[in-house]
Write a protein that holds these residues in place. Structure first.
Motif, PDB file in Angstrom:
ATOM      1  N   ASP A  71       0.866  -1.179   0.000  1.00 47.26           N
ATOM      2  CA  ASP A  71       0.000   0.000   0.000  1.00 47.26           C
ATOM      3  C   ASP A  71       0.914   1.244   0.000  1.00 47.26           C
ATOM      4  N   GLU A 117      -0.277   5.153   0.902  1.00 45.16           N
ATOM      5  CA  GLU A 117      -0.604   6.144   1.945  1.00 45.16           C
ATOM      6  C   GLU A 117      -0.698   5.473   3.320  1.00 45.16           C
ATOM      7  N   GLY A 118       0.123   5.923   4.254  1.00 40.00           N
ATOM      8  CA  GLY A 118       0.103   5.357   5.608  1.00 40.00           C
ATOM      9  C   GLY A 118       1.019   4.160   5.761  1.00 40.00           C
ATOM     10  N   THR A 119       1.614   3.714   4.645  1.00 40.75           N
ATOM     11  CA  THR A 119       2.498   2.543   4.683  1.00 40.75           C
ATOM     12  C   THR A 119       3.909   2.931   4.244  1.00 40.75           C
ATOM     13  N   SER A 173      -0.043  -2.929   4.754  1.00 41.13           N
ATOM     14  CA  SER A 173      -0.978  -1.798   4.731  1.00 41.13           C
ATOM     15  C   SER A 173      -1.164  -1.285   6.153  1.00 41.13           C
ATOM     16  N   ASP A 174      -1.682  -0.056   6.233  1.00 43.06           N
ATOM     17  CA  ASP A 174      -2.011   0.522   7.544  1.00 43.06           C
ATOM     18  C   ASP A 174      -3.471   0.247   7.922  1.00 43.06           C
ATOM     19  N   ILE A 175      -4.277  -0.183   6.959  1.00 39.85           N
ATOM     20  CA  ILE A 175      -5.733  -0.264   7.170  1.00 39.85           C
ATOM     21  C   ILE A 175      -6.189  -1.695   7.493  1.00 39.85           C
TER      22      ILE A 175
HETATM   23 MG   LIG Z   1      -3.043   3.127   3.083  1.00 37.26          MG
END
Ligand SMILES: [Mg+2]
Ligand SMILES: CSCCC(=O)C(=O)COP(=O)(O)O
Length: 227
Positions: free
Chosen positions: A8, A10-12, A177-179
């Protein structure tokens, strides 16, 4: 044994703040003019998709609302990608990846691991982003790029399609991933998973999955080549 890492963005690999505070405002400025373009077939198709979904509403307002709520809608991601091209190509935008990311990606690739991206950002924008980082062009490290045209990131079927595309047993693919909901979907499709819990992003730890604060910790936990 892990043979391919699917990442991923964004956020990763990229702070959420870079997306929200740098990329989205850039797109927000450029969108009004872009939506007036009635000759570019990509713009025409994206605008038509919005009108079908939200009849009678101003497509610009719909895009603005989606951006405010960080909705991962395919027409928005396509349009944003078109706006970012100019910014990345003229140097206004440069991807500010987490510092652990470029060395880890290089070590993984050098050590024989295959790498691929799965992000809601459109494939052209993924390539622009990794093509314009402070560490130079990182796109040659990736063998494949997947976006919402493969399916939603919270749907197990998307991960089954990616598994078929890369031609590996699912458990030999590690999805980062962050999600939580994305990790659950990948796990349902039998992929190995690890959540990036980035302090800077205030990631909410997801119960029942492996967790790591950065890619170096991912390497340690999964026995991957180290930077
Ligand atoms: Mg993400
Ligand atoms: C080239 S990705 C730009 C960031 C973005 O718009 C996005 O939606 C990223 O979502 P992700 O699936 O990577 O969390």
């Amino acid at each position: 044994m892990i043979r391919l890492v699917l990442l991923d963005i964004e956020g990763t690999t990229l702070p959420i703040s870079f997306v929200r505070d740098v990329m989205f405002p850039y797109a927000a400025k450029a969108l009004p003019a872009l939506l007036q373009d009635h000759t570019n077939p990509t713009v025409v198709a994206a605008r038509a998709d919005i009108v079908v979904e939200y009849p009678g509403q101003d497509p610009l307002k719909v895009c603005q609302d989606w951006m405010k709520a960080d909705v991962k809608a395919a027409p928005l991601k396509t349009l944003q990608g078109l706006t970012w091209r100019q910014g990345f190509e003229d140097g206004t935008l440069q991807a500010d990846l987490y510092p652990d990311v470029p060395p880890a990606l290089k070590a993984w690739s050098k050590g024989g691991l295959r790498l691929a991206v799965y992000s809601s950002g459109s494939i052209p924008s993924q390539k622009l982003l990794y093509g314009h980082t402070a560490q130079g062009d990182l796109t040659p490290l990736f063998e494949d790029f997947f976006d919402l045209s493969t399916g939603g990131k919270k749907d197990a079927e998307s991960y089954e399609k990616i598994t078929a595309a890369v031609g590996l047993p699912a458990d030999e693919i590690l999805f980062l991933s962050d999600i939580g909901a994305e990790l659950d979907a990948a796990r349902t499709a039998a992929m190995s998973v690890c959540q990036l819990v980035r302090e800077q992003d205030g990631t909410i730890p997801h119960p029942g999955v492996a967790q790591a604060p950065d890619l170096n910790a991912v390497s340690s936990q999964f026995g991957l080549p180290v930077a």
